[in-house]
Scaffold this motif. Structure first.
Motif, mmCIF file in Angstrom:
data_model
loop_
_atom_site.group_PDB
_atom_site.id
_atom_site.type_symbol
_atom_site.label_atom_id
_atom_site.label_comp_id
_atom_site.label_asym_id
_atom_site.label_seq_id
_atom_site.Cartn_x
_atom_site.Cartn_y
_atom_site.Cartn_z
ATOM 1 N N VAL A 154 -8.710 -10.816 -7.287
ATOM 2 C CA VAL A 154 -7.279 -10.544 -7.253
ATOM 3 C C VAL A 154 -6.546 -11.867 -7.054
ATOM 4 O O VAL A 154 -6.980 -12.719 -6.267
ATOM 5 N N GLU A 203 -5.370 -17.399 -4.093
ATOM 6 C CA GLU A 203 -3.955 -17.555 -3.749
ATOM 7 C C GLU A 203 -3.386 -18.700 -4.579
ATOM 8 O O GLU A 203 -4.033 -19.727 -4.747
ATOM 9 N N ARG A 217 -14.794 -12.432 -0.240
ATOM 10 C CA ARG A 217 -14.727 -11.322 0.727
ATOM 11 C C ARG A 217 -15.823 -11.441 1.766
ATOM 12 O O ARG A 217 -15.680 -10.942 2.896
ATOM 13 N N LYS A 251 -0.765 -8.111 1.772
ATOM 14 C CA LYS A 251 -1.555 -8.054 0.534
ATOM 15 C C LYS A 251 -3.007 -8.469 0.775
ATOM 16 O O LYS A 251 -3.933 -7.847 0.248
ATOM 17 N N TYR A 252 -3.194 -9.539 1.566
ATOM 18 C CA TYR A 252 -4.572 -9.989 1.834
ATOM 19 C C TYR A 252 -5.372 -8.858 2.481
ATOM 20 O O TYR A 252 -6.510 -8.569 2.091
ATOM 21 N N ARG A 295 -10.537 -13.319 -3.595
ATOM 22 C CA ARG A 295 -9.070 -13.417 -3.638
ATOM 23 C C ARG A 295 -8.692 -14.854 -3.976
ATOM 24 O O ARG A 295 -9.301 -15.802 -3.467
ATOM 25 N N LYS A 334 -11.258 -19.651 3.900
ATOM 26 C CA LYS A 334 -10.759 -19.988 2.563
ATOM 27 C C LYS A 334 -11.302 -21.347 2.154
ATOM 28 O O LYS A 334 -11.639 -22.180 2.989
ATOM 29 N N TRP A 342 -6.283 -6.009 -0.024
ATOM 30 C CA TRP A 342 -7.392 -6.271 -0.959
ATOM 31 C C TRP A 342 -8.719 -6.424 -0.234
ATOM 32 O O TRP A 342 -9.780 -6.135 -0.798
ATOM 33 N N GLU A 343 -8.660 -6.890 1.020
ATOM 34 C CA GLU A 343 -9.907 -6.914 1.803
ATOM 35 C C GLU A 343 -10.356 -5.491 2.093
ATOM 36 O O GLU A 343 -11.532 -5.163 1.959
ATOM 37 N N ASP A 363 -1.547 -9.397 -8.081
ATOM 38 C CA ASP A 363 -0.736 -8.590 -7.157
ATOM 39 C C ASP A 363 0.672 -9.179 -7.100
ATOM 40 O O ASP A 363 0.972 -10.020 -6.261
ATOM 41 N N VAL A 372 -3.122 -13.564 -5.857
ATOM 42 C CA VAL A 372 -1.891 -13.295 -5.105
ATOM 43 C C VAL A 372 -0.967 -14.505 -5.235
ATOM 44 O O VAL A 372 -1.267 -15.576 -4.694
#
Lengths: 496, 496
Positions: B303, B361, B377, B347-348, B359, B382, B351-352, B337, B305
């Motif tokens: 995803v 960003e 995940r 949002k984080y 993810r 990060k 999706w988690e 998203d 974001v």
């Protein structure tokens, strides 16, 4: 309607091929094609069929194509229960009136008698409405663009595989919107999608139009349909799309806070296309040799039959598999018929009966000469072509067959539809197996009388944008002489 | 068991995130993940669930993968009726004993009370046997390699979405063969296929083994299963494959002329894997932040974001879509998203919770610096990577997550399985939430007593070829002290 065990007769191979000509008995022709082409069989369950491997493969291809279309326009699939509490069905007055006589009722689970019975879903508006009421808060949650693949249950006394069975397979789309305009746009979009799918994939010309009041879905404000013409001149309703207004959302409390902070009931739609579309394919394209499948939907687009004397058969079958691999690499769905102990003639008839668009014969002399013998299902004669040319040309050949089938069906539809301005003309044309375009006053009583006289019903009022019969016109009702409704001629015909 | 309208609570956004930790209450954790990750909801139909879009997308991916495997080994799909005449169920003695307490009975169609009721299929051996009897003549017609996708109905009083519902979704394979050896090979082939699918696609380590007599399918001669370990230590039977011998073929007259011209009953099998496998995915891989989906099955693998101040959002969303197109071109299933009015943190978490493997960003500074912020995940932190490197490395990252999930689950299964040689050890280990490998005498009475004492059942006797626990060994029964059966330790555990 009790359990009557019935099943496919054990034909000997000799009896198995050849079907009654269409002109002799269209109904027998249909039933024989369905059974002998391995599409479906009777079942021991009142009114339900068994869909056999070839029929299931065809339905799966239909599902895959439609499902991709629905997803491309933002729809999601869900799975709702097969059972619905009986009291849900009772909640929308027109809905219960429409479906009550056809319901399968469950009133026992294990040894427990249920005080509140369930019905097997005849369609899912009610239970989906109930669930939506729990999921919907604000206009920001909308639209709900939902779809379900599954089967539904509506008792039928006189059944016919794919066309009229007590259990049938379908998709039912259900959507909820924050405005009437958006919901109406969805109804039209999905009708147009069905039309495009029929035209572009199934080679079926269909007329998009609105149903008259007496033919509406139970609980809808407007029902739209696509109607196709079968080779016996009867109409087959091939898909429907309904604007439900706020009828179901009121009955199930599907409400939301709109952008002005006021509570409002959602505007809902539903639309469905079922396994009866397989009946449309059979009866639009088939001929006295059996099924003809449009290449874009055919589970097998080309069959390769290795031929030659017994001692060459193994080598020819190996060559056929090589050729099959080449064709598969071009994206063609191909099958090698390497069954032993069957004559070539038997195999040719078998694949013609199954409607495979192209047959390729490969024998020792062809191999030596670098050629292939090709027979299109829609052509009278075989052709002998250089192998490379035949292979390279196969995709175009399939597309040509696809186009030929559509054109033939469109010409048939147009040449078997007549305009009638008197009731005598109307009756004569219906009796001759035609569709009739006529003015009608819109009175359901008159439609009922016409049906009693002629067995014909109003199929639909063609929509603006339909390539068939959509010209605006004014006149007087062919039956009552009163001013015509709709601003267009209505399409009448006998129906499946 | 009457109709009890229940549905997802209307949570405010603030309440919607965060789930009960697994260690606090595994059951609550499960139910909250199922509901909040948009997998399923309760329904107003006793014991049935509604599978919501994300859950349905997951099930469709499972279907597609398995269906391709079945077809690759020559199986065909068919569609048999949902209803079965009650008297069919009565014809196989063990079968009726096993299923009678769970049957949904239909005894009314329209207004007509049925003298011979139908049941909603709990499984389809009986009606398929009946149809086969009409299709089968000679050994040359065999094997029948059939499969059906659909739902079945078995009343459940205490339900749990995906794991135990009165209607559940599955595939049921049914095959008929001319010899016992061929049928037994099919049973093993399909068990191995389930195992490979679980291992390679779902990252689920499962133990292949044979069920003890008391855990056999109603009507089977042998039942084999795959068993997975959930993160609470319980076992989940994740698929079964049955050798039915001639039990159903005798009951339904499924006979053929064998190659020596003698009449013989066919040797049949059945095998099934259901929507409960989604429960296995949830409970094997999930953590306190929610679901973790193995990349090979995840409907959304990555995803994106877009982040940044409100005035940058449109531009960032456009950049995110560009990036998405690049990833899609690599075959990655990606979602942007671009919902407005939600915080990045929301949002984080979202999706988690939904278990999306990666993810990405993307903010104005990242864009300027030519970099992306990536969060797997399964990782704590990060990472910031150069854009080209991040894009090129994504397939390998997804494969690494897939492998990590399998390895973690396998280590968990191995480290939570113990060997017990006394009944005291056995009970203590079960009480501690472990699986136990122990010798057993094979007496069903002893199994029943063990279950009463400990709530543990014999999961299976691992098969030769299972990578887990398949060593041949001799010993004495941990419960009765009698000589052990099977030549191996039996796997015991509490189960779902």
């Amino acid at each position: 309607m009790t359990s009557q065990p019935q099943q496919g007769k054990k034909d000997s191979k000799a009896q198995q091929y050849g079907v009654t000509p269409q002109s002799q008995d269209f109904n027998d022709w249909y039933n024989e094609v369905v059974r002998k082409a391995d599409l479906a069989d009777h079942s021991p369950v009142a009114g339900a069929m068994v869909v056999r491997p070839y029929g299931t493969a065809l339905w799966e291809r239909i599902q895959r194509d439609l499902d991709d279309r629905f997803k491309a326009t933002g729809h999601h699939n869900l799975l709702f229960p097969t059972l619905i509490p009986m009291d849900f069905i009772l909640r929308e007055a027109d809905h219960v009136e429409g479906f009550a006589p056809e319901l399968f009722t469950v009133n026992k689970i294990g040894t427990e008698e249920l005080s509140e019975p369930y019905v097997m879903r005849p369609t899912s508006e009610t239970i989906i409405g109930h669930m939506w009421s729990g999921w919907l808060n604000s206009y920001r949650d909308l639209p709900f663009l939902h779809n379900q693949w599954g089967s539904v249950f509506r008792a039928e006394l006189r059944t016919k595989p794919f066309l009229r069975t007590s259990e049938f397979y379908w998709q039912e789309g259900h959507t909820a919107h924050a405005s009437e305009a958006e919901a109406r746009a969805e109804v039209r979009q999905q009708l147009d999608e069905y039309h495009a799918f029929c035209r572009d994939v199934l080679a079926l010309p269909v007329v998009r139009g609105e149903k008259t009041a007496s033919e509406r879905f139970a609980g809808a404000e407007n029902t739209y349909s696509i109607e196709g013409m079968m080779r016996d001149g009867k109409a087959l309703q091939s898909g429907t799309s309904h604007y439900l207004g706020q009828n179901f959302s009121r009955a199930f409390g599907v409400k939301f806070q709109n952008s002005e902070q006021r509570e409002e009931f959602a505007y809902t739609t539903s639309w469905g296309l079922s396994s009866r579309i397989i009946g449309a394919i059979i009866m639009t394209h088939g001929d006295d040799a059996g099924l003809i499948l449009p290449p874009r939907i055919a589970p097998v687009q080309a069959v390769i039959v290795p031929v030659g004397r017994k001692e060459d058969f193994g080598a020819m079958a190996a060559e056929a598999r090589k050729l099959a691999a080449e064709l598969q690499a071009q994206g063609i769905r191909v099958k090698v018929d390497d069954r032993e102990g069957l004559t070539n003639g038997f195999k040719y008839n078998d694949w013609e009966l199954k409607g495979v668009p192209v047959r390729i014969e490969l024998g020792p002399r062809d191999l030596e000469a670098g050629q292939l013998v090709i027979k299109s299902r829609t052509a009278a004669d075989k052709e002998t072509l250089g192998r490379a040319e035949a292979v390279a040309g196969l995709p175009a050949r399939l597309e040509a067959i696809q186009a030929w089938l559509y054109d033939r069906a469109r010409d048939f539809l147009l040449s078997n539809t007549v305009t009638a301005d008197s009731y005598e003309e109307f009756k004569a044309a219906i009796e001759a197996g035609k569709w009739v375009r006529a003015f009608h006053c819109g009175d359901p009583e008159s439609e009922r009388a016409i049906k009693e006289d002629t067995k014909a019903t109003a199929r639909n009022v063609p929509l603006d944008g339909s390539e068939f019969f959509a010209e605006p016109e004014e006149g007087v009702c062919v039956h009552t002489g009163r001013p015509a409704a709709y601003g267009k001629r209505v399409l009448f015909g006998r129906q499946y």
